[in-house]
Design a protein around this motif. Structure first.
Motif, PDB file in Angstrom:
ATOM      1  N   TYR A   1      31.152  -2.848  22.288  1.00  0.00           N
ATOM      2  CA  TYR A   1      30.139  -2.746  23.327  1.00  0.00           C
ATOM      3  C   TYR A   1      29.269  -4.008  23.285  1.00  0.00           C
ATOM      4  O   TYR A   1      29.125  -4.626  22.235  1.00  0.00           O
ATOM      5  CB  TYR A   1      29.242  -1.532  23.099  1.00  0.00           C
ATOM      6  CG  TYR A   1      29.939  -0.206  23.241  1.00  0.00           C
ATOM      7  CD1 TYR A   1      29.891   0.498  24.442  1.00  0.00           C
ATOM      8  CD2 TYR A   1      30.628   0.362  22.180  1.00  0.00           C
ATOM      9  CE1 TYR A   1      30.521   1.726  24.583  1.00  0.00           C
ATOM     10  CE2 TYR A   1      31.263   1.586  22.301  1.00  0.00           C
ATOM     11  CZ  TYR A   1      31.202   2.263  23.514  1.00  0.00           C
ATOM     12  OH  TYR A   1      31.829   3.477  23.638  1.00  0.00           O
ATOM     13  N   ASN A   2      28.723  -4.380  24.425  1.00  0.00           N
ATOM     14  CA  ASN A   2      27.735  -5.459  24.427  1.00  0.00           C
ATOM     15  C   ASN A   2      26.485  -5.001  25.162  1.00  0.00           C
ATOM     16  O   ASN A   2      26.416  -3.863  25.634  1.00  0.00           O
ATOM     17  CB  ASN A   2      28.311  -6.736  25.043  1.00  0.00           C
ATOM     18  CG  ASN A   2      28.785  -6.524  26.472  1.00  0.00           C
ATOM     19  OD1 ASN A   2      28.106  -5.872  27.269  1.00  0.00           O
ATOM     20  ND2 ASN A   2      29.942  -7.076  26.819  1.00  0.00           N
ATOM     21  N   LYS A   3      25.521  -5.873  25.236  1.00  0.00           N
ATOM     22  CA  LYS A   3      24.230  -5.492  25.799  1.00  0.00           C
ATOM     23  C   LYS A   3      24.322  -5.103  27.273  1.00  0.00           C
ATOM     24  O   LYS A   3      23.475  -4.388  27.794  1.00  0.00           O
ATOM     25  CB  LYS A   3      23.234  -6.631  25.623  1.00  0.00           C
ATOM     26  CG  LYS A   3      22.838  -6.875  24.169  1.00  0.00           C
ATOM     27  CD  LYS A   3      21.844  -8.016  24.056  1.00  0.00           C
ATOM     28  CE  LYS A   3      21.459  -8.232  22.588  1.00  0.00           C
ATOM     29  NZ  LYS A   3      20.497  -9.364  22.439  1.00  0.00           N
TER      30      LYS A   3
ATOM     31  N   LYS B   1      47.568  -4.164  22.573  1.00  0.00           N
ATOM     32  CA  LYS B   1      47.419  -4.460  23.997  1.00  0.00           C
ATOM     33  C   LYS B   1      45.945  -4.311  24.351  1.00  0.00           C
ATOM     34  O   LYS B   1      45.272  -3.391  23.882  1.00  0.00           O
ATOM     35  CB  LYS B   1      48.263  -3.509  24.844  1.00  0.00           C
ATOM     36  CG  LYS B   1      48.171  -3.772  26.342  1.00  0.00           C
ATOM     37  CD  LYS B   1      48.977  -2.766  27.143  1.00  0.00           C
ATOM     38  CE  LYS B   1      50.427  -3.157  27.279  1.00  0.00           C
ATOM     39  NZ  LYS B   1      51.159  -2.337  28.276  1.00  0.00           N
ATOM     40  N   LEU B   2      45.454  -5.250  25.159  1.00  0.00           N
ATOM     41  CA  LEU B   2      44.088  -5.156  25.641  1.00  0.00           C
ATOM     42  C   LEU B   2      44.071  -4.127  26.765  1.00  0.00           C
ATOM     43  O   LEU B   2      44.646  -4.348  27.825  1.00  0.00           O
ATOM     44  CB  LEU B   2      43.616  -6.519  26.150  1.00  0.00           C
ATOM     45  CG  LEU B   2      42.170  -6.641  26.594  1.00  0.00           C
ATOM     46  CD1 LEU B   2      41.219  -6.342  25.443  1.00  0.00           C
ATOM     47  CD2 LEU B   2      41.896  -8.032  27.138  1.00  0.00           C
ATOM     48  N   THR B   3      43.461  -2.962  26.521  1.00  0.00           N
ATOM     49  CA  THR B   3      43.518  -1.869  27.492  1.00  0.00           C
ATOM     50  C   THR B   3      42.255  -1.731  28.324  1.00  0.00           C
ATOM     51  O   THR B   3      42.208  -0.925  29.247  1.00  0.00           O
ATOM     52  CB  THR B   3      43.812  -0.540  26.777  1.00  0.00           C
ATOM     53  OG1 THR B   3      42.982  -0.418  25.618  1.00  0.00           O
ATOM     54  CG2 THR B   3      45.267  -0.485  26.331  1.00  0.00           C
ATOM     55  N   SER B   4      41.219  -2.507  28.011  1.00  0.00           N
ATOM     56  CA  SER B   4      40.014  -2.504  28.843  1.00  0.00           C
ATOM     57  C   SER B   4      39.206  -3.773  28.619  1.00  0.00           C
ATOM     58  O   SER B   4      38.870  -4.102  27.485  1.00  0.00           O
ATOM     59  CB  SER B   4      39.143  -1.282  28.525  1.00  0.00           C
ATOM     60  OG  SER B   4      37.923  -1.348  29.245  1.00  0.00           O
ATOM     61  N   LYS B   5      38.920  -4.478  29.718  1.00  0.00           N
ATOM     62  CA  LYS B   5      38.032  -5.633  29.654  1.00  0.00           C
ATOM     63  C   LYS B   5      36.620  -5.245  30.078  1.00  0.00           C
ATOM     64  O   LYS B   5      35.701  -6.031  29.978  1.00  0.00           O
ATOM     65  CB  LYS B   5      38.556  -6.756  30.566  1.00  0.00           C
ATOM     66  CG  LYS B   5      39.841  -7.409  30.071  1.00  0.00           C
ATOM     67  CD  LYS B   5      40.236  -8.548  30.980  1.00  0.00           C
ATOM     68  CE  LYS B   5      41.520  -9.219  30.502  1.00  0.00           C
ATOM     69  NZ  LYS B   5      41.941 -10.328  31.391  1.00  0.00           N
ATOM     70  N   GLU B   6      36.507  -4.014  30.587  1.00  0.00           N
ATOM     71  CA  GLU B   6      35.206  -3.515  30.997  1.00  0.00           C
ATOM     72  C   GLU B   6      34.485  -2.960  29.772  1.00  0.00           C
ATOM     73  O   GLU B   6      34.944  -3.071  28.650  1.00  0.00           O
ATOM     74  CB  GLU B   6      35.388  -2.423  32.063  1.00  0.00           C
ATOM     75  CG  GLU B   6      36.150  -2.885  33.294  1.00  0.00           C
ATOM     76  CD  GLU B   6      35.461  -4.029  34.031  1.00  0.00           C
ATOM     77  OE1 GLU B   6      34.209  -4.048  34.046  1.00  0.00           O
ATOM     78  OE2 GLU B   6      36.168  -4.896  34.574  1.00  0.00           O
ATOM     79  N   CYS B   7      33.349  -2.332  30.000  1.00  0.00           N
ATOM     80  CA  CYS B   7      32.594  -1.740  28.902  1.00  0.00           C
ATOM     81  C   CYS B   7      33.159  -0.357  28.566  1.00  0.00           C
ATOM     82  O   CYS B   7      33.228   0.491  29.444  1.00  0.00           O
ATOM     83  CB  CYS B   7      31.129  -1.606  29.280  1.00  0.00           C
ATOM     84  SG  CYS B   7      30.287  -3.195  29.502  1.00  0.00           S
TER      85      CYS B   7
ATOM     86  N   ASN C   1      26.719   1.811  26.389  1.00  0.00           N
ATOM     87  CA  ASN C   1      26.590   1.450  24.970  1.00  0.00           C
ATOM     88  C   ASN C   1      25.778   2.529  24.254  1.00  0.00           C
ATOM     89  O   ASN C   1      24.616   2.760  24.589  1.00  0.00           O
ATOM     90  CB  ASN C   1      25.890   0.095  24.854  1.00  0.00           C
ATOM     91  CG  ASN C   1      25.892  -0.439  23.432  1.00  0.00           C
ATOM     92  OD1 ASN C   1      26.021   0.308  22.470  1.00  0.00           O
ATOM     93  ND2 ASN C   1      25.728  -1.743  23.301  1.00  0.00           N
ATOM     94  N   PRO C   2      26.388   3.201  23.268  1.00  0.00           N
ATOM     95  CA  PRO C   2      25.670   4.288  22.583  1.00  0.00           C
ATOM     96  C   PRO C   2      24.365   3.832  21.945  1.00  0.00           C
ATOM     97  O   PRO C   2      23.431   4.601  21.817  1.00  0.00           O
ATOM     98  CB  PRO C   2      26.655   4.744  21.499  1.00  0.00           C
ATOM     99  CG  PRO C   2      27.956   4.145  21.829  1.00  0.00           C
ATOM    100  CD  PRO C   2      27.715   2.974  22.714  1.00  0.00           C
ATOM    101  N   ARG C   3      24.322   2.560  21.532  1.00  0.00           N
ATOM    102  CA  ARG C   3      23.108   2.064  20.884  1.00  0.00           C
ATOM    103  C   ARG C   3      21.951   1.890  21.853  1.00  0.00           C
ATOM    104  O   ARG C   3      20.801   1.782  21.438  1.00  0.00           O
ATOM    105  CB  ARG C   3      23.393   0.724  20.199  1.00  0.00           C
ATOM    106  CG  ARG C   3      24.376   0.834  19.046  1.00  0.00           C
ATOM    107  CD  ARG C   3      24.566  -0.499  18.376  1.00  0.00           C
ATOM    108  NE  ARG C   3      25.480  -0.411  17.247  1.00  0.00           N
ATOM    109  CZ  ARG C   3      25.817  -1.433  16.474  1.00  0.00           C
ATOM    110  NH1 ARG C   3      25.304  -2.628  16.712  1.00  0.00           N
ATOM    111  NH2 ARG C   3      26.653  -1.275  15.469  1.00  0.00           N
ATOM    112  N   LEU C   4      22.293   1.814  23.156  1.00  0.00           N
ATOM    113  CA  LEU C   4      21.247   1.597  24.147  1.00  0.00           C
ATOM    114  C   LEU C   4      20.806   2.885  24.834  1.00  0.00           C
ATOM    115  O   LEU C   4      19.893   2.869  25.657  1.00  0.00           O
ATOM    116  CB  LEU C   4      21.726   0.603  25.213  1.00  0.00           C
ATOM    117  CG  LEU C   4      22.081  -0.796  24.700  1.00  0.00           C
ATOM    118  CD1 LEU C   4      22.570  -1.662  25.855  1.00  0.00           C
ATOM    119  CD2 LEU C   4      20.874  -1.459  24.046  1.00  0.00           C
ATOM    120  N   LEU C   5      21.498   3.985  24.510  1.00  0.00           N
ATOM    121  CA  LEU C   5      21.131   5.252  25.125  1.00  0.00           C
ATOM    122  C   LEU C   5      19.749   5.677  24.636  1.00  0.00           C
ATOM    123  O   LEU C   5      19.478   5.715  23.435  1.00  0.00           O
ATOM    124  CB  LEU C   5      22.160   6.332  24.779  1.00  0.00           C
ATOM    125  CG  LEU C   5      23.559   6.125  25.376  1.00  0.00           C
ATOM    126  CD1 LEU C   5      24.497   7.220  24.903  1.00  0.00           C
ATOM    127  CD2 LEU C   5      23.490   6.140  26.898  1.00  0.00           C
TER     128      LEU C   5
END
Length: 220
Positions: A190-192, A153-159, A197-201
């Motif tokens: 995650y996206n930009k 099930k898709l449980t989040s369309k947000e980030c 996004n942990p990669r952008l922290l």
């Protein structure tokens, strides 16, 4: 000794039961094949399952002879896809009808006759057979009383974009869901644009120690 042997016997039977269920699991063989397993319970003279991709129709299944129908411009999908959809055209009592949404599809299926129909009925509640991750969200097993479906099930369309997988128990006689077990998240993207996004922290940089000013020595 007797108690120990009894415990060992019980453990062996539990393990055999667990492995038996695991070995009997079957992967769903793709969305088109799932839809082709539909057995309508209402009186239907003929019906056709049509797949539309990029505006082109392809007849996936024809049952009961030729059905005269008008191409549709919208439909349903068991797995979210922006470029394609399915629809069903069927003839009953001399009239052509169309199935273009999941509620209509569930009604067309009627009584649950197989595991594929159980999966179709669950799509109304947001569940899906995830063809990319069949091991966790695209398989099932059954016994004399129930179907046990491992689906997603898709449980989040947000980030972040997130999918969760469940084991859903569907009663064969009534078609009712008797148990839903959540098995956890199996994909998280995650996206930009994701602020979390942990990669952008940004990792705070440590301030470098400032050199102390050198004391000037005066010559006498």
């Amino acid at each position: 000794m007797i108690k120990t042997s009894i415990r060992l016997t019980v453990l062996v039977f539990l393990l055999l039961g667990f492995f038996g269920h695991s070995q009997n699991k079957k992967n769903f063989s793709g969305i088109p094949n799932i839809l082709q397993r539909i057995i309508p319970n209402d009186r239907i003279d003929s019906w056709v399952l049509v797949y539309n991709t990029y505006g082109k129709d392809q007849e996936i299944k024809i049952s009961g002879g030729k059905t005269d129908y008008t191409p549709q411009f919208s439909g349903f999908d068991l797995f979210p896809d922006e470029d394609s959809f399915y629809y069903i055209a069927y003839e009953s009592a001399g009239k052509t009808n169309y199935i273009t949404d999941l509620e209509g599809l569930k009604k067309f299926v009627g009584k649950i006759d197989n595991a594929e129909e159980a999966a179709i009925a669950l799509t109304v509640d947001g569940y899906m057979v995830d063809e990319e991750f069949k091991d966790v969200a695209g398989n099932y097993y059954e016994d004399s009383a129930n179907y046990y479906l491992d689906i997603g099930k898709l449980t989040s369309k947000e980030c972040p974009y997130q999918k969760t997988h469940y084991t859903v128990t569907v009663n064969k006689s009534s078609g009712a869901v008797s148990k839903v077990k959540e098995n956890g998240t199996y994909i998280e993207l995650y996206n930009k644009k994701c602020a979390n996004n942990p990669r952008l922290l940004k990792i705070p940089k440590k301030e470098e120690p400032k050199d102390e000013p050198k004391k000037s020595t005066k010559r006498k």
